[in-house]
Design an enzyme around this catalytic site. Sequence first.
Site, PDB file in Angstrom:
ATOM      1  N   THR A  16       0.845  -1.192   0.000  1.00  0.00           N
ATOM      2  CA  THR A  16       0.000   0.000   0.000  1.00  0.00           C
ATOM      3  C   THR A  16       0.883   1.245   0.000  1.00  0.00           C
ATOM      4  O   THR A  16       2.041   1.203   0.405  1.00  0.00           O
ATOM      5  CB  THR A  16      -0.949   0.026   1.204  1.00  0.00           C
ATOM      6  OG1 THR A  16      -0.192   0.243   2.411  1.00  0.00           O
ATOM      7  CG2 THR A  16      -1.739  -1.270   1.322  1.00  0.00           C
ATOM      8  N   GLY A  17       0.324   2.351  -0.460  1.00  0.00           N
ATOM      9  CA  GLY A  17       1.129   3.571  -0.578  1.00  0.00           C
ATOM     10  C   GLY A  17       2.242   3.405  -1.588  1.00  0.00           C
ATOM     11  O   GLY A  17       3.346   3.931  -1.411  1.00  0.00           O
ATOM     12  N   ALA A  18       1.939   2.693  -2.695  1.00  0.00           N
ATOM     13  CA  ALA A  18       2.992   2.301  -3.642  1.00  0.00           C
ATOM     14  C   ALA A  18       3.317   3.348  -4.691  1.00  0.00           C
ATOM     15  O   ALA A  18       4.197   3.137  -5.518  1.00  0.00           O
ATOM     16  CB  ALA A  18       2.577   1.003  -4.346  1.00  0.00           C
ATOM     17  N   SER A  19       2.634   4.478  -4.679  1.00  0.00           N
ATOM     18  CA  SER A  19       2.828   5.452  -5.755  1.00  0.00           C
ATOM     19  C   SER A  19       3.974   6.424  -5.518  1.00  0.00           C
ATOM     20  O   SER A  19       4.352   7.163  -6.430  1.00  0.00           O
ATOM     21  CB  SER A  19       1.535   6.244  -5.986  1.00  0.00           C
ATOM     22  OG  SER A  19       1.184   6.976  -4.820  1.00  0.00           O
ATOM     23  N   SER A  20       4.558   6.454  -4.309  1.00  0.00           N
ATOM     24  CA  SER A  20       5.675   7.366  -4.056  1.00  0.00           C
ATOM     25  C   SER A  20       6.463   6.898  -2.839  1.00  0.00           C
ATOM     26  O   SER A  20       6.041   6.004  -2.100  1.00  0.00           O
ATOM     27  CB  SER A  20       5.182   8.797  -3.824  1.00  0.00           C
ATOM     28  OG  SER A  20       4.478   8.891  -2.601  1.00  0.00           O
TER      29      SER A  20
ATOM     30  N   TYR B  13       0.586  12.966  13.833  1.00  0.00           N
ATOM     31  CA  TYR B  13       1.273  11.860  13.159  1.00  0.00           C
ATOM     32  C   TYR B  13       1.872  10.891  14.187  1.00  0.00           C
ATOM     33  O   TYR B  13       1.711   9.670  14.077  1.00  0.00           O
ATOM     34  CB  TYR B  13       2.368  12.412  12.261  1.00  0.00           C
ATOM     35  CG  TYR B  13       3.186  11.366  11.550  1.00  0.00           C
ATOM     36  CD1 TYR B  13       2.706  10.754  10.396  1.00  0.00           C
ATOM     37  CD2 TYR B  13       4.440  10.987  12.021  1.00  0.00           C
ATOM     38  CE1 TYR B  13       3.459   9.791   9.739  1.00  0.00           C
ATOM     39  CE2 TYR B  13       5.196  10.037  11.373  1.00  0.00           C
ATOM     40  CZ  TYR B  13       4.707   9.429  10.235  1.00  0.00           C
ATOM     41  OH  TYR B  13       5.458   8.468   9.587  1.00  0.00           O
TER      42      TYR B  13
ATOM     43  N   GLY C 184       6.979   3.200  -0.496  1.00  0.00           N
ATOM     44  CA  GLY C 184       6.196   2.207  -1.222  1.00  0.00           C
ATOM     45  C   GLY C 184       6.652   2.039  -2.662  1.00  0.00           C
ATOM     46  O   GLY C 184       6.724   0.912  -3.178  1.00  0.00           O
TER      47      GLY C 184
END
Length: 349
Positions: A26-30, A170, A33
Site C-alpha cells: 500500500t502507498g505504492a505510488s511514491s 502523526y 512504497g
Amino acid sequence: MNEQVAIQKEKMTNLKNLKDQVIVITGASSGIGLVTARMAAAKGAKVVLAARNEEALHELTDELQQAGHEAIYVKADVGLEEDVIRIAETAMKEFGRFDTWVNNAGVGIYGRAMDVSDQDMKRLFATNYWGVVYGSRTAVRYYLERGDRGALINVGSIFGDRGTLVQSAYASSKFAVHGWTDSLRMECEREGVPVSITLIHPAKVDTPYNEHARSYEEYMPVHKGMIYPPEAVAEAILYAAANPKRDVYVGSQAKMLQFLGSNFPRFTDKLWEAVFPPTQYDKHRHANPLEDSNLYHAGYGLHERGTNLGWKRKSSIFVKAAKHPVITRIILASVGAWVLTKMTRKGDD
C-alpha cells in the site's frame, strides 16, 4: 503420515523466498512504497500495488511490466475497509494468493497539538491507523484460512516510539500502529495463526512526505540532520518478507531515541524541545497551501525522494545488522573482548 506432518509444520513456520512471493504494497505510488515495489519486482516477486493516485499506479505498473516483471495495481483508499478488501480480492483474482502484505500508506500533518483540527486528525488516523488495522485483519484472516504462513509488515515510525513536537497527530497515529502491531502479534502467536508480523521503525527518511504533508506552519516542512534513503526501509521490508523478524530499526537515530525516551524520559523531553523544532522546516520556502496536501486526496506520484536537507545516508547499518545477526554478534563480541583485553593489560601495567 509423519512426512505429511513435517511438510505442514514447515509450511506453518517458513516464509517463501522473494522470487516466489506475491507481495501487496500500500502507498505504492511514491516514497518508500514506490522504492519497495521496484525493488521487490527486481528480485522476482509479483507485486500488487495500491494507492489513491491511479495515474501514477498505471505508469508504475507499465514500467514494471515492460521490464519483464509481473505487476498489477488497485486504486484504493486504505482508510476505507471496502477498498482494502478489494485489494486482497484483486490479488486473489490475478495471482491466486498473496504471501506478504505491507501496510505502508501514510499521511502527515505539521502543526501544534492545539492547532490541528479534529477533522484533520480523524482523516490522518483513517489512513495511518485504520488503514493498518484493515490491512492487518485482511491479511491475517487470509493466512488463517489458507493455513500457509505469510508475512504482515507494518511500517511504523521513529515517532511511534517517542512523542514529538510539531507532528503530534502523526506521532499519535504511529503510537497506535505500534500498539496494534504488538497486540495483534501476541494474539496470533497464542492462537497459532500462521503469520510473521514485523514492525518497521524508520528514522527520518528522504521521501516526499514533507511535500505531501498538510502544514499549519509558515515555512515548508523538511527533514534536517541525518536522513536515510527509502531504499534502506525497502531493504528492511523485503528482508522481513522472507525472514521472520519482530522489529527492524532503520537508522541509529530511531533506536537511540527509543532508548533515551524509555530510560531518560525527562532528559529526552528537554533535549527534544530544544533541538527538534528547527529541524522541521526550511525558512527559505513557505509551506504549501493546506488544500495542496495529500490528506484528503492523492498527492503527486512517482517521486522516490523529497526536498529534505541534511546528511543523506546511503544505507542503514542497523538494517545490515538485522540481516546478519550472527556476524553482528561475532563482531560485537570480538570488539568487547578486545576492549576488555586492553583494559586488563592497562591494569597490569
